[in-house]
Design an enzyme around this catalytic site. Sequence first.
Site, mmCIF file in Angstrom:
data_model
loop_
_atom_site.group_PDB
_atom_site.id
_atom_site.type_symbol
_atom_site.label_atom_id
_atom_site.label_comp_id
_atom_site.label_asym_id
_atom_site.label_seq_id
_atom_site.Cartn_x
_atom_site.Cartn_y
_atom_site.Cartn_z
ATOM 1 N N GLU A 1 3.984 -5.920 4.305
ATOM 2 C CA GLU A 1 3.341 -5.280 5.451
ATOM 3 C C GLU A 1 4.104 -5.723 6.693
ATOM 4 O O GLU A 1 4.190 -6.921 6.947
ATOM 5 C CB GLU A 1 1.869 -5.680 5.533
ATOM 6 C CG GLU A 1 1.116 -5.071 6.682
ATOM 7 C CD GLU A 1 1.033 -3.553 6.655
ATOM 8 O OE1 GLU A 1 1.052 -2.957 7.724
ATOM 9 O OE2 GLU A 1 0.953 -2.978 5.558
ATOM 10 N N ASP B 1 6.451 1.264 6.431
ATOM 11 C CA ASP B 1 5.047 0.887 6.259
ATOM 12 C C ASP B 1 4.404 1.744 5.176
ATOM 13 O O ASP B 1 3.706 2.702 5.473
ATOM 14 C CB ASP B 1 4.324 1.017 7.604
ATOM 15 C CG ASP B 1 2.912 0.456 7.602
ATOM 16 O OD1 ASP B 1 2.545 -0.247 6.650
ATOM 17 O OD2 ASP B 1 2.168 0.741 8.551
ATOM 18 N N HIS C 1 0.839 -1.193 0.000
ATOM 19 C CA HIS C 1 0.000 0.000 0.000
ATOM 20 C C HIS C 1 0.877 1.248 0.000
ATOM 21 O O HIS C 1 2.003 1.247 0.501
ATOM 22 C CB HIS C 1 -0.981 -0.004 1.172
ATOM 23 C CG HIS C 1 -0.343 0.032 2.530
ATOM 24 N ND1 HIS C 1 -0.087 1.201 3.199
ATOM 25 C CD2 HIS C 1 0.075 -0.957 3.332
ATOM 26 C CE1 HIS C 1 0.464 0.928 4.368
ATOM 27 N NE2 HIS C 1 0.570 -0.385 4.482
ATOM 28 N N ASP D 1 -0.437 4.350 1.017
ATOM 29 C CA ASP D 1 -0.904 5.333 1.999
ATOM 30 C C ASP D 1 -0.200 5.117 3.335
ATOM 31 O O ASP D 1 0.401 4.072 3.584
ATOM 32 C CB ASP D 1 -2.415 5.278 2.166
ATOM 33 C CG ASP D 1 -2.930 3.953 2.687
ATOM 34 O OD1 ASP D 1 -2.456 2.897 2.209
ATOM 35 O OD2 ASP D 1 -3.801 3.952 3.566
ATOM 36 N N GLU E 1 -5.183 1.399 2.674
ATOM 37 C CA GLU E 1 -4.931 0.271 3.572
ATOM 38 C C GLU E 1 -5.166 0.690 5.014
ATOM 39 O O GLU E 1 -5.686 -0.075 5.815
ATOM 40 C CB GLU E 1 -3.493 -0.241 3.392
ATOM 41 C CG GLU E 1 -3.179 -1.503 4.189
ATOM 42 C CD GLU E 1 -2.694 -1.271 5.607
ATOM 43 O OE1 GLU E 1 -2.672 -2.230 6.392
ATOM 44 O OE2 GLU E 1 -2.336 -0.123 5.953
ATOM 45 N N GLU E 2 -4.790 1.915 5.316
ATOM 46 C CA GLU E 2 -4.920 2.407 6.687
ATOM 47 C C GLU E 2 -6.360 2.784 7.033
ATOM 48 O O GLU E 2 -6.644 3.193 8.141
ATOM 49 C CB GLU E 2 -3.994 3.610 6.906
ATOM 50 C CG GLU E 2 -2.518 3.346 6.625
ATOM 51 C CD GLU E 2 -1.854 2.390 7.600
ATOM 52 O OE1 GLU E 2 -2.477 2.003 8.617
ATOM 53 O OE2 GLU E 2 -0.702 2.008 7.355
#
Length: 164
Positions: free
Chosen positions: A160, A103, A67, A69, A135-136
């Site tokens: 991740e 991340d 991801h 974001d 994703e967050e």
Amino acid sequence: MTEAKKLIGFNTVTSSSNAECAVYIGSLLRRLGMKPSYQEVRSDGVLFLNVVGWLGSGKAPLLWSTHLDTVASGDPKLWTRTGGDPWRLTLRGQNLYGLGAADTKLDLLCKLTALGRVKGAELKKPLLVLGTFGEESGLRGAARFCQGEFPKPAMALVGEPTDL
């Protein structure tokens, strides 16, 4: 390091558009001989993009996903190793600091670097490279990816650093 600095420099906090970052990833995919495509979602007038690169032919690809974001940066004063700027990638010793370094923006860059080292090799399975949004905030980009425009992957490598 140039690409890493550029990636960390994009403010892709979940509530912000990640479009500029996704288009930049698309340019990196092009350099590797992939044709990028984008899956667009608008939410409250904000544009979000998944970026997808395809390499090889056949069905049941291997999916490399991460991801783009990040969580909110918090108080800039707490970003002491980046001079108060969470979007400034900073190397200290052997460590990289910046919002998204672990991340997971740099995970995607590592995957693209590995792919560049085997550029031109014949793949046994097709490869999909995916950078998602949201994703967050509920895996919104992953959900968008699963809406059927691409073949179902046989396997996935998801970057991740948590227990998922």
